[in-house]
Design a protein around this motif. Structure first.
Motif, PDB file in Angstrom:
ATOM      1  N   PRO A   3       9.923  -3.644  11.514  1.00 30.34           N
ATOM      2  CA  PRO A   3       9.423  -3.719  12.900  1.00 30.34           C
ATOM      3  C   PRO A   3       8.595  -2.528  13.368  1.00 30.34           C
ATOM      4  N   PHE A   4       8.791  -1.353  12.784  1.00 27.25           N
ATOM      5  CA  PHE A   4       8.040  -0.189  13.259  1.00 27.25           C
ATOM      6  C   PHE A   4       6.695  -0.011  12.543  1.00 27.25           C
ATOM      7  N   VAL A   5       6.332  -0.972  11.688  1.00 31.80           N
ATOM      8  CA  VAL A   5       5.058  -0.886  10.969  1.00 31.80           C
ATOM      9  C   VAL A   5       3.972  -1.577  11.792  1.00 31.80           C
TER      10      VAL A   5
ATOM     11  N   PRO B 286      -2.678  -1.643   5.551  1.00 34.18           N
ATOM     12  CA  PRO B 286      -3.463  -1.230   4.373  1.00 34.18           C
ATOM     13  C   PRO B 286      -3.008   0.114   3.800  1.00 34.18           C
ATOM     14  N   LEU B 287      -2.521   1.011   4.668  1.00 34.34           N
ATOM     15  CA  LEU B 287      -2.068   2.318   4.189  1.00 34.34           C
ATOM     16  C   LEU B 287      -0.832   2.198   3.305  1.00 34.34           C
ATOM     17  N   LEU B 288       0.027   1.209   3.590  1.00 32.33           N
ATOM     18  CA  LEU B 288       1.211   1.007   2.758  1.00 32.33           C
ATOM     19  C   LEU B 288       0.814   0.725   1.311  1.00 32.33           C
ATOM     20  N   PHE B 289      -0.263  -0.023   1.136  1.00 34.33           N
ATOM     21  CA  PHE B 289      -0.680  -0.408  -0.213  1.00 34.33           C
ATOM     22  C   PHE B 289      -1.522   0.669  -0.893  1.00 34.33           C
ATOM     23  N   ILE B 290      -2.245   1.465  -0.109  1.00 40.22           N
ATOM     24  CA  ILE B 290      -3.072   2.503  -0.728  1.00 40.22           C
ATOM     25  C   ILE B 290      -2.227   3.692  -1.183  1.00 40.22           C
ATOM     26  N   MET B 291      -0.973   3.767  -0.715  1.00 39.74           N
ATOM     27  CA  MET B 291      -0.085   4.836  -1.183  1.00 39.74           C
ATOM     28  C   MET B 291       0.174   4.739  -2.683  1.00 39.74           C
ATOM     29  N   MET B 292       0.157   3.510  -3.227  1.00 32.20           N
ATOM     30  CA  MET B 292       0.432   3.357  -4.658  1.00 32.20           C
ATOM     31  C   MET B 292      -0.639   4.018  -5.530  1.00 32.20           C
ATOM     32  N   PRO B 293      -1.936   3.707  -5.353  1.00 29.11           N
ATOM     33  CA  PRO B 293      -2.917   4.384  -6.209  1.00 29.11           C
ATOM     34  C   PRO B 293      -2.984   5.888  -5.971  1.00 29.11           C
ATOM     35  N   ILE B 294      -2.863   6.321  -4.704  1.00 29.18           N
ATOM     36  CA  ILE B 294      -2.931   7.761  -4.436  1.00 29.18           C
ATOM     37  C   ILE B 294      -1.745   8.478  -5.077  1.00 29.18           C
ATOM     38  N   GLY B 295      -0.552   7.929  -4.898  1.00 26.31           N
ATOM     39  CA  GLY B 295       0.630   8.538  -5.502  1.00 26.31           C
ATOM     40  C   GLY B 295       0.569   8.536  -7.015  1.00 26.31           C
TER      41      GLY B 295
END
Length: 410
Positions: free
Chosen positions: A34-36, A42-51
């Motif tokens: 609920p707090f998203v 989109p930022l939730l998914f871009i964390m994977m390649p950056i990490g």
């Protein structure tokens, strides 16, 4: 018979892959928390390649310089901090920070796990060991998706509690297994001056780096496309079911890969896998219009081919580089792919589903081309002993053109 050391490595890396599979699902699962806010999805998914870029570039290199075990143990602290932030997060910023840390650990751990496996497993089964153990990541993803599906009807807190208990138990067991795993013997036997030394001044290394990087770009930019992007957008009410079906397909693909790779060979199997991924992606353009049931059936097939591609890549990457820079070589290949993935978000953000699928088909075609090049010129690595000297890794010379004269020296 496996030795005690081999059993410990296989047990520990199996648990690692299970936990990695659980972590891969955190971004799509947390979209519904609920707090998203909508702008942060989109930022939730871009964390994977950056990490993954951070983890690969840091820990992949460290494992060649300081050893497999030191890097392996240090990953546990990173996992614990990141997963605690995700599960206990109360706002989007804590969630993003936790995801970034978790995916950094995943990125750094893959080169260590692949190196440990091929340096510990018996020569006659090392390819199957790599495929079967990395496939456990898909089992972890299936379990996490099933938990999310079962608890989503209760509350978000119940979902997070179930995931937290699962992750906490896995990390607790890993503390014990990783502490017992010995240092890799092939790495420990290297002279100190050779540990981590990178040499790309011979043809085989340049060819391996170029072709494997193109294969990685192809599979990374298309990984989970139908399940993580297209499917939830077209059928938002079935997002958890889509995840479950897709990762079941990946689990099946892992078992198929383990059986076929030793019979077909890594070269032919890799090429066939990329062709299958291309065909199912092109077919999705038509199937999307037929409704959720045909889409789920195609999704299962796409999951199978996606996993066989990743399985073949894991085999090639773990065996194509010598022990002194195996972790570094794997990291170089994967960093390039995840940099391209992060950049691709700028290109694909405004695409329609059909345009996105055509983009994915082009990426699959890139993988077909790279795997075809490996089929024509690369070595067959199935059944080959570990390569410790760069000079031992030979690339098949290009075929002489019709009418071309040979050298006078013969």
């Amino acid at each position: 018979m496996l030795t005690r050391e081999q059993k410990l490595v296989m047990l520990s890396t199996t648990l690692d892959m299970f936990l990695e599979g659980v972590f891969v699902t955190l971004s799509p699962i947390s979209v519904q928390w609920p707090f998203v806010p909508g702008w942060a999805v989109p930022l939730l998914f871009i964390m994977m390649p950056i990490g993954t870029i951070i983890g690969n570039s840091t820990f992949g290199r460290l494992t060649d310089l300081r050893g497999r075990k030191l890097t392996y143990l240090s990953m546990l602290a990173v996992y614990a901090v990141g997963s605690a932030l995700v599960i206990l997060s109360s706002n989007i910023y804590e969630l993003l920070a936790g995801l970034l840390i978790v995916y950094s650990a995943i990125g750094g751990e893959v080169p260590v796990v692949l190196s440990y496996l091929v340096e510990s497993a018996p020569v006659n089964i090392k390819e199957r060991v790599v495929v079967l153990i990395t496939n456990v990541g898909n089992v972890g993803a299936v379990v996490a998706a099933a938990l999310a599906l079962m608890t989503s009807g209760l509350s978000v807190n119940a979902e997070r509690l179930a995931l937290g208990v699962l992750i906490g138990l896995a990390i607790s067991v890993l503390v014990l297994t990783r502490s017992l795993v010995p240092e890799s013997r092939p790495w420990a036997s290297l002279p100190r001056e050779r540990r981590g030394r990178v040499s790309l001044n011979y043809e085989s290394a340049r060819f391996a780096l170029a072709s494997l990087t193109l294969m990685a770009i192809s599979s990374v930019l298309t990984f989970g496309l139908l399940a993580l992007s297209i499917g939830p957008e077209e059928f938002p009410s079935l997002s958890n079911e889509i995840l479950l079906v897709y990762f079941i397909g990946e689990v099946l693909g892992g078992f198929i890969a383990a059986y076929l790779v030793t019979y077909v060979g890594s070269k032919g199997f890799t090429l066939a896998s990329y062709l299958g991924g291309l065909v199912t992606t092109v077919a999705a353009v038509l199937v999307l219009r037929l409704g959720p049931v045909p889409f789920l059936a195609l999704l299962l097939a796409n999951g199978v081919f996606t996993e066989t591609v990743w399985a073949s890549r894991n085999v090639l990457e773990s065996l194509a580089f010598p022990t002194n820079f195996r972790g570094t070589g794997i990291s170089l290949v994967r960093v390039a792919a995840y940099v391209m993935l992060a950049a691709s978000y700028l290109v694909t953000a405004s695409m329609t589903p059909v345009e996105y699928l055509m983009f994915a088909a082009a990426m699959w075609a890139l993988g077909v081309g790279a795997s075809l090049a490996w089929y024509a010129r690369g070595p067959e690595l199935v059944g080959a002993p570990l390569v410790n000297l760069p000079e031992e890794f030979k690339v098949r010379p290009p075929r002489r053109r019709w009418g071309q004269r040979g050298s006078d020296t013969g």
